[in-house]
Design a protein around this motif. Structure first.
Motif, mmCIF file in Angstrom:
data_model
loop_
_atom_site.group_PDB
_atom_site.id
_atom_site.type_symbol
_atom_site.label_atom_id
_atom_site.label_comp_id
_atom_site.label_asym_id
_atom_site.label_seq_id
_atom_site.Cartn_x
_atom_site.Cartn_y
_atom_site.Cartn_z
ATOM 1 N N LEU A 253 -20.427 47.271 -14.831
ATOM 2 C CA LEU A 253 -21.477 46.372 -15.297
ATOM 3 C C LEU A 253 -21.356 45.010 -14.615
ATOM 4 O O LEU A 253 -22.365 44.412 -14.199
ATOM 5 C CB LEU A 253 -21.401 46.212 -16.816
ATOM 6 C CG LEU A 253 -22.431 45.276 -17.452
ATOM 7 C CD1 LEU A 253 -23.854 45.740 -17.168
ATOM 8 C CD2 LEU A 253 -22.188 45.172 -18.967
ATOM 9 N N GLU A 254 -20.124 44.529 -14.482
ATOM 10 C CA GLU A 254 -19.906 43.245 -13.810
ATOM 11 C C GLU A 254 -20.364 43.316 -12.356
ATOM 12 O O GLU A 254 -20.991 42.380 -11.845
ATOM 13 C CB GLU A 254 -18.420 42.872 -13.882
ATOM 14 C CG GLU A 254 -17.960 41.783 -12.930
ATOM 15 C CD GLU A 254 -18.587 40.424 -13.144
ATOM 16 O OE1 GLU A 254 -18.383 39.541 -12.293
ATOM 17 O OE2 GLU A 254 -19.301 40.229 -14.170
ATOM 18 N N GLY A 255 -20.085 44.426 -11.676
ATOM 19 C CA GLY A 255 -20.516 44.574 -10.294
ATOM 20 C C GLY A 255 -22.026 44.556 -10.154
ATOM 21 O O GLY A 255 -22.568 43.927 -9.239
ATOM 22 N N VAL A 256 -22.713 45.226 -11.082
ATOM 23 C CA VAL A 256 -24.173 45.258 -11.051
ATOM 24 C C VAL A 256 -24.738 43.863 -11.303
ATOM 25 O O VAL A 256 -25.667 43.409 -10.610
ATOM 26 C CB VAL A 256 -24.717 46.264 -12.091
ATOM 27 C CG1 VAL A 256 -26.228 46.151 -12.216
ATOM 28 C CG2 VAL A 256 -24.316 47.682 -11.695
ATOM 29 N N MET A 257 -24.186 43.162 -12.309
ATOM 30 C CA MET A 257 -24.666 41.814 -12.630
ATOM 31 C C MET A 257 -24.411 40.852 -11.475
ATOM 32 O O MET A 257 -25.264 40.022 -11.138
ATOM 33 C CB MET A 257 -23.997 41.313 -13.909
ATOM 34 C CG MET A 257 -24.417 42.075 -15.168
ATOM 35 S SD MET A 257 -23.484 41.546 -16.634
ATOM 36 C CE MET A 257 -23.945 39.815 -16.727
ATOM 37 N N ALA A 258 -23.224 40.978 -10.862
ATOM 38 C CA ALA A 258 -22.895 40.085 -9.749
ATOM 39 C C ALA A 258 -23.834 40.328 -8.568
ATOM 40 O O ALA A 258 -24.255 39.386 -7.886
ATOM 41 C CB ALA A 258 -21.444 40.298 -9.321
ATOM 42 N N PHE A 259 -24.181 41.583 -8.330
ATOM 43 C CA PHE A 259 -25.111 41.910 -7.246
ATOM 44 C C PHE A 259 -26.473 41.271 -7.507
ATOM 45 O O PHE A 259 -27.074 40.664 -6.619
ATOM 46 C CB PHE A 259 -25.249 43.431 -7.133
ATOM 47 C CG PHE A 259 -26.198 43.877 -6.059
ATOM 48 C CD1 PHE A 259 -25.804 43.951 -4.739
ATOM 49 C CD2 PHE A 259 -27.511 44.223 -6.376
ATOM 50 C CE1 PHE A 259 -26.678 44.361 -3.744
ATOM 51 C CE2 PHE A 259 -28.406 44.627 -5.396
ATOM 52 C CZ PHE A 259 -27.982 44.698 -4.072
ATOM 53 N N ALA A 260 -26.934 41.402 -8.758
ATOM 54 C CA ALA A 260 -28.241 40.850 -9.102
ATOM 55 C C ALA A 260 -28.243 39.321 -9.026
ATOM 56 O O ALA A 260 -29.250 38.703 -8.663
ATOM 57 C CB ALA A 260 -28.651 41.308 -10.492
ATOM 58 N N GLU A 261 -27.100 38.716 -9.368
ATOM 59 C CA GLU A 261 -27.002 37.261 -9.383
ATOM 60 C C GLU A 261 -26.518 36.686 -8.051
ATOM 61 O O GLU A 261 -26.320 35.475 -7.932
ATOM 62 C CB GLU A 261 -26.061 36.838 -10.516
ATOM 63 C CG GLU A 261 -26.594 37.214 -11.901
ATOM 64 C CD GLU A 261 -25.545 37.087 -12.997
ATOM 65 O OE1 GLU A 261 -24.422 36.594 -12.702
ATOM 66 O OE2 GLU A 261 -25.841 37.485 -14.146
ATOM 67 N N LYS A 262 -26.300 37.561 -7.077
ATOM 68 C CA LYS A 262 -25.887 37.158 -5.725
ATOM 69 C C LYS A 262 -24.624 36.309 -5.743
ATOM 70 O O LYS A 262 -24.548 35.226 -5.165
ATOM 71 C CB LYS A 262 -27.036 36.407 -5.022
ATOM 72 C CG LYS A 262 -28.265 37.271 -4.830
ATOM 73 C CD LYS A 262 -29.360 36.511 -4.092
ATOM 74 C CE LYS A 262 -30.581 37.408 -3.883
ATOM 75 N NZ LYS A 262 -31.688 36.715 -3.175
ATOM 76 N N ARG A 263 -23.610 36.856 -6.429
ATOM 77 C CA ARG A 263 -22.311 36.203 -6.493
ATOM 78 C C ARG A 263 -21.224 37.253 -6.324
ATOM 79 O O ARG A 263 -21.495 38.459 -6.360
ATOM 80 C CB ARG A 263 -22.115 35.474 -7.832
ATOM 81 C CG ARG A 263 -22.192 36.408 -9.046
ATOM 82 C CD ARG A 263 -21.874 35.692 -10.344
ATOM 83 N NE ARG A 263 -22.081 36.556 -11.506
ATOM 84 C CZ ARG A 263 -21.202 37.461 -11.946
ATOM 85 N NH1 ARG A 263 -20.045 37.638 -11.308
ATOM 86 N NH2 ARG A 263 -21.458 38.187 -13.008
ATOM 87 N N ALA A 264 -19.984 36.811 -6.117
ATOM 88 C CA ALA A 264 -18.856 37.731 -6.006
ATOM 89 C C ALA A 264 -18.493 38.264 -7.400
ATOM 90 O O ALA A 264 -18.459 37.496 -8.366
ATOM 91 C CB ALA A 264 -17.654 37.047 -5.384
ATOM 92 N N PRO A 265 -18.220 39.566 -7.531
ATOM 93 C CA PRO A 265 -17.833 40.112 -8.831
ATOM 94 C C PRO A 265 -16.416 39.696 -9.204
ATOM 95 O O PRO A 265 -15.577 39.438 -8.338
ATOM 96 C CB PRO A 265 -17.926 41.623 -8.642
ATOM 97 C CG PRO A 265 -17.686 41.813 -7.170
ATOM 98 C CD PRO A 265 -18.277 40.615 -6.498
ATOM 99 N N LEU A 266 -16.167 39.631 -10.492
ATOM 100 C CA LEU A 266 -14.820 39.348 -11.010
ATOM 101 C C LEU A 266 -14.394 40.557 -11.832
ATOM 102 O O LEU A 266 -14.759 40.700 -13.002
ATOM 103 C CB LEU A 266 -14.849 38.081 -11.876
ATOM 104 C CG LEU A 266 -13.485 37.653 -12.459
ATOM 105 C CD1 LEU A 266 -12.475 37.380 -11.345
ATOM 106 C CD2 LEU A 266 -13.665 36.435 -13.354
ATOM 107 N N PHE A 267 -13.639 41.453 -11.215
ATOM 108 C CA PHE A 267 -13.215 42.682 -11.878
ATOM 109 C C PHE A 267 -11.954 42.433 -12.701
ATOM 110 O O PHE A 267 -11.024 41.763 -12.257
ATOM 111 C CB PHE A 267 -12.959 43.765 -10.852
ATOM 112 C CG PHE A 267 -14.184 44.184 -10.089
ATOM 113 C CD1 PHE A 267 -15.281 44.710 -10.751
ATOM 114 C CD2 PHE A 267 -14.245 44.050 -8.706
ATOM 115 C CE1 PHE A 267 -16.425 45.098 -10.060
ATOM 116 C CE2 PHE A 267 -15.373 44.438 -7.995
ATOM 117 C CZ PHE A 267 -16.467 44.964 -8.675
ATOM 118 N N THR A 268 -11.930 42.981 -13.903
ATOM 119 C CA THR A 268 -10.822 42.751 -14.830
ATOM 120 C C THR A 268 -10.015 43.991 -15.138
ATOM 121 O O THR A 268 -9.005 43.934 -15.838
ATOM 122 C CB THR A 268 -11.359 42.183 -16.163
ATOM 123 O OG1 THR A 268 -12.243 43.142 -16.760
ATOM 124 C CG2 THR A 268 -12.087 40.867 -15.929
ATOM 125 N N GLY A 269 -10.461 45.156 -14.650
ATOM 126 C CA GLY A 269 -9.751 46.387 -14.951
ATOM 127 C C GLY A 269 -10.163 47.047 -16.230
ATOM 128 O O GLY A 269 -9.549 48.027 -16.674
#
Length: 270
Positions: A253-269
């Motif tokens: 979900l974070e990856g999808v949101m980051a893509f839409a918001e044009k930012r780097a994702p912050l993965f937490t595991g």
């Protein structure tokens, strides 16, 4: 950075923001393996495999070599007596599974930083890592035929997977040095850089690996390991289950949101 106690000076271990760096530390012997070094590596890799604190493992050597493999000087003492041979075989099998075997199988990315010669079983340890970066002066060498040995720590298996059977046979039967540029050409390393840039380049790669989505990377590694040992239909059945399992994670979900918001994702595991 947390310096971890390994119970031996032969292996150093440091944990820093998801990166577990294991440093082979017998520079006067070109980081040749010792039983204490391998046993400490076994413990540290078991810790890495089971700890959510560890997102990437980096393996490197101290001084001017990565690892010379077995301690050839100690080999001059001769093999164990026949009465002890079975015990030594059992020990060797167990320590290989716990070191090179665990580097291959653990569901976390691993990076070998090859600053200098990687020979014999030291080459096997480097090949057991997922990725390799070499300093330009470094070289690879099987070395086993030179001392009348057939190879250990999975070297023949790993070489065959990486460069194919014909080239693996050439490297094992005719143990010539493989330069860093040649290693890059034939697929034994992923990157080559000048020695003065090695640490910085390796850290950038390791930080990217540690910042990745842990579950997805773990599944990717499992898929790639299975790719050469199973048929395509079986592989795809496993692939689909893992892919959809990843789709339920917070990291997806974070990856999808980051893509839409044009930012780097912050993965937490999660």
């Amino acid at each position: 950075m947390i310096q971890r106690d390994t119970d031996t000076p032969d292996l150093l271990s440091a944990l820093d923001d998801g990166l577990l760096t294991l440093t082979l530390n017998r520079p006067d012997a070109r980081n040749a393996m010792s039983d204490p070094m391998l046993e400490a590596m076994e413990r540290e890799l078991a810790f890495a495999e089971g700890s959510s604190e560890v997102r990437c493992v980096v393996l490197r050597g101290n001084g001017h070599a990565f690892c010379a493999g077995g301690d050839v000087k100690a080999m001059g003492d001769g093999p164990p007596p026949p009465s002890a041979m079975n015990d030594r075989i059992a020990y060797q099998r167990a320590i290989q599974r716990a070191t090179s075997g665990r580097l291959v199988a653990m569901a976390k990315p691993t990076l070998a930083v090859v600053n200098g010669p990687a020979a014999g079983a030291g080459l096997a340890l480097a090949l057991a890592c997922d990725l390799r970066i070499m300093a330009r002066p470094a070289f690879l060498l099987t070395a086993f035929a030179t001392v009348g040995l057939s190879g250990d720590f999975g070297v023949g298996y790993l070489l065959t997977r990486l460069v194919g059977g014909a080239r693996a046979r050439e490297m094992m039967f005719l143990p010539d040095r493989i330069s860093s540029d040649r290693a890059l050409d034939i697929g034994l390393t992923n990157w080559v850089c000048e020695a003065e840039h090695l640490d910085a380049h390796a850290e950038r790669i390791a930080r990217r690996l540690a910042a990745g989505p842990p579950k997805a990377l773990g599944y990717m590694k499992d898929h790639l390991n299975k790719a050469l040992s199973t048929d395509f239909d079986t592989y795809m059945e496993h692939e689909v289950a893992c892919h959809l399992d990843c789709s339920r994670t917070a990291d997806h979900l974070e990856g999808v949101m980051a893509f839409a918001e044009k930012r780097a994702p912050l993965f937490t595991g999660r």
